[in-house]
Design an enzyme around this catalytic site. Sequence first.
Site, PDB file in Angstrom:
ATOM      1  N   SER A 144     -21.742 -29.593 -10.054  1.00  0.00           N
ATOM      2  CA  SER A 144     -21.050 -29.800  -8.777  1.00  0.00           C
ATOM      3  C   SER A 144     -21.096 -31.261  -8.357  1.00  0.00           C
ATOM      4  CB  SER A 144     -21.696 -28.944  -7.687  1.00  0.00           C
ATOM      5  OG  SER A 144     -21.183 -29.342  -6.430  1.00  0.00           O
ATOM      6  N   HIS A 151     -17.163 -29.085 -11.016  1.00  0.00           N
ATOM      7  CA  HIS A 151     -17.015 -28.256  -9.810  1.00  0.00           C
ATOM      8  C   HIS A 151     -16.779 -29.170  -8.610  1.00  0.00           C
ATOM      9  CE1 HIS A 151     -17.787 -24.468  -7.610  1.00  0.00           C
ATOM     10  NE2 HIS A 151     -18.431 -25.199  -6.724  1.00  0.00           N
ATOM     11  N   ASP A 188     -16.244 -29.248  -4.563  1.00  0.00           N
ATOM     12  CA  ASP A 188     -16.475 -28.467  -3.336  1.00  0.00           C
ATOM     13  C   ASP A 188     -15.714 -29.062  -2.164  1.00  0.00           C
ATOM     14  OD1 ASP A 188     -18.474 -26.404  -4.028  1.00  0.00           O
ATOM     15  OD2 ASP A 188     -19.665 -28.137  -4.639  1.00  0.00           O
ATOM     16  N   MET A 236     -14.712 -28.802   1.720  1.00  0.00           N
ATOM     17  CA  MET A 236     -15.179 -28.192   2.972  1.00  0.00           C
ATOM     18  C   MET A 236     -14.427 -28.775   4.157  1.00  0.00           C
ATOM     19  SD  MET A 236     -19.258 -28.446   2.332  1.00  0.00           S
ATOM     20  CE  MET A 236     -19.990 -28.058   0.744  1.00  0.00           C
ATOM     21  N   HIS A 280     -13.511 -25.393  -5.585  1.00  0.00           N
ATOM     22  CA  HIS A 280     -14.057 -24.356  -4.697  1.00  0.00           C
ATOM     23  C   HIS A 280     -13.658 -24.699  -3.268  1.00  0.00           C
ATOM     24  CE1 HIS A 280     -18.076 -22.516  -2.994  1.00  0.00           C
ATOM     25  NE2 HIS A 280     -17.010 -21.870  -2.581  1.00  0.00           N
ATOM     26  N   MET A 336     -13.740 -24.224   0.422  1.00  0.00           N
ATOM     27  CA  MET A 336     -14.457 -23.632   1.568  1.00  0.00           C
ATOM     28  C   MET A 336     -13.705 -24.046   2.816  1.00  0.00           C
ATOM     29  SD  MET A 336     -18.282 -24.376   0.156  1.00  0.00           S
ATOM     30  CE  MET A 336     -17.691 -25.524  -1.084  1.00  0.00           C
ATOM     31  N   MET A 366     -21.524 -16.543  -4.357  1.00  0.00           N
ATOM     32  CA  MET A 366     -22.370 -17.552  -3.716  1.00  0.00           C
ATOM     33  C   MET A 366     -23.812 -17.049  -3.687  1.00  0.00           C
ATOM     34  SD  MET A 366     -20.430 -20.054  -3.132  1.00  0.00           S
ATOM     35  CE  MET A 366     -21.749 -21.059  -2.429  1.00  0.00           C
ATOM     36  N   ASP A 378     -23.110 -19.874  -7.712  1.00  0.00           N
ATOM     37  CA  ASP A 378     -23.109 -21.202  -7.086  1.00  0.00           C
ATOM     38  C   ASP A 378     -24.169 -21.267  -5.992  1.00  0.00           C
ATOM     39  OD1 ASP A 378     -22.455 -23.675  -6.038  1.00  0.00           O
ATOM     40  OD2 ASP A 378     -20.447 -23.100  -5.350  1.00  0.00           O
TER      41      ASP A 378
HETATM   42  C1  DX5 Z   1     -22.438 -25.225  -1.608  1.00  0.00           C
HETATM   43  C2  DX5 Z   1     -21.525 -25.614  -2.743  1.00  0.00           C
HETATM   44  C3  DX5 Z   1     -22.219 -25.795  -4.026  1.00  0.00           C
HETATM   45  C4  DX5 Z   1     -23.268 -26.875  -4.041  1.00  0.00           C
HETATM   46  C5  DX5 Z   1     -24.396 -26.356  -4.868  1.00  0.00           C
HETATM   47  O1  DX5 Z   1     -21.704 -24.749  -0.556  1.00  0.00           O
HETATM   48  O2  DX5 Z   1     -20.535 -24.602  -2.940  1.00  0.00           O
HETATM   49  O3  DX5 Z   1     -21.327 -25.950  -5.116  1.00  0.00           O
HETATM   50  O4  DX5 Z   1     -22.832 -28.114  -4.563  1.00  0.00           O
HETATM   51  O5  DX5 Z   1     -25.461 -27.213  -4.765  1.00  0.00           O
HETATM   52  P1  DX5 Z   1     -26.879 -26.881  -5.390  1.00  0.00           P
HETATM   53  O6  DX5 Z   1     -26.670 -26.605  -6.854  1.00  0.00           O
HETATM   54  O7  DX5 Z   1     -27.656 -28.118  -5.106  1.00  0.00           O
HETATM   55  O8  DX5 Z   1     -27.408 -25.648  -4.665  1.00  0.00           O
HETATM   56 ZN    ZN Z   2     -19.303 -24.732  -4.797  1.00  0.00          ZN
END
Ligand code: DX5
Ligand code: ZN
Length: 215
Positions: free
Chosen positions: A7, A32, A34, A36, A65, A67, A136, A174
């Site tokens: 990620s 990956h 993320d 948000m 991903h 969010m 998740m 994840d």
């Molecule tokens: C959290 C993200 C993850 C995050 C995971 O909301 O979706 O992808 O980067 O981070 P770690 O592996 O540090 O838990």
């Molecule tokens: Zn993620």
Amino acid sequence: MALVSPSLLSADFGHLADDCTMLNESVADYAHVDVMDGMFVPNISFGTPVIKAMAKHCQKPLDVHLMIEQPERYLSLFRDLNAHILNVHYEACKHLHRTVQEIRALGMKPAVTLNPATPVELLQDILPEVDMVLLMSVNPGFGGQKFIPQVLNKARRLKNMIVEQGLNTLIEVDGGIDTNTAPQAVEAGIDVLVAGSFVFGSNNPKETIQWLKSL
Ligand code: DX5
Ligand code: ZN
């Protein structure tokens, strides 16, 4: 052999191209990404200009991903940003079936993501339409959180549903993946490991990716 999706949320944004080069040279299967929006999750990560830079420097297929609320508003944008897999949250989609169909029609691989409290049984009827389910193992929004072990039970139940329907849908996990939790996840039937802080916080990220892949 697990598939590995490091990620980039845990990358060093001051040296993003270097971290992308590290990924390119590693055995990672995906990168990956993320996204948000500060609404669906409390945090805001990065937007279009930063994702463009990731897409430019990163040769691994992007596992995006989302969010964000109402992700259907941005599907073609993420196609243009070169997303390979597009994950939308079950909890953020009013018309999940339509959204999944649109993602496929745009040429991306549709995936559905479940928060820790959402049961896998809700996916019974959408399962044949998606390429991957992302479970998740933390509440989304932040890297570096603690793994919620109930996800292992969800993975086993989901695996049974996939087998019963004769599908080959991938299961991705994840959040909180590390030395202890990664083997447990693979043992529970998970195919794809997302790891942020474990990879980018390690002394040798390429070796850490290699270790995850060997599971
Ligand atoms: C959290 C993200 C993850 C995050 C995971 O909301 O979706 O992808 O980067 O981070 P770690 O592996 O540090 O838990
Ligand atoms: Zn993620």
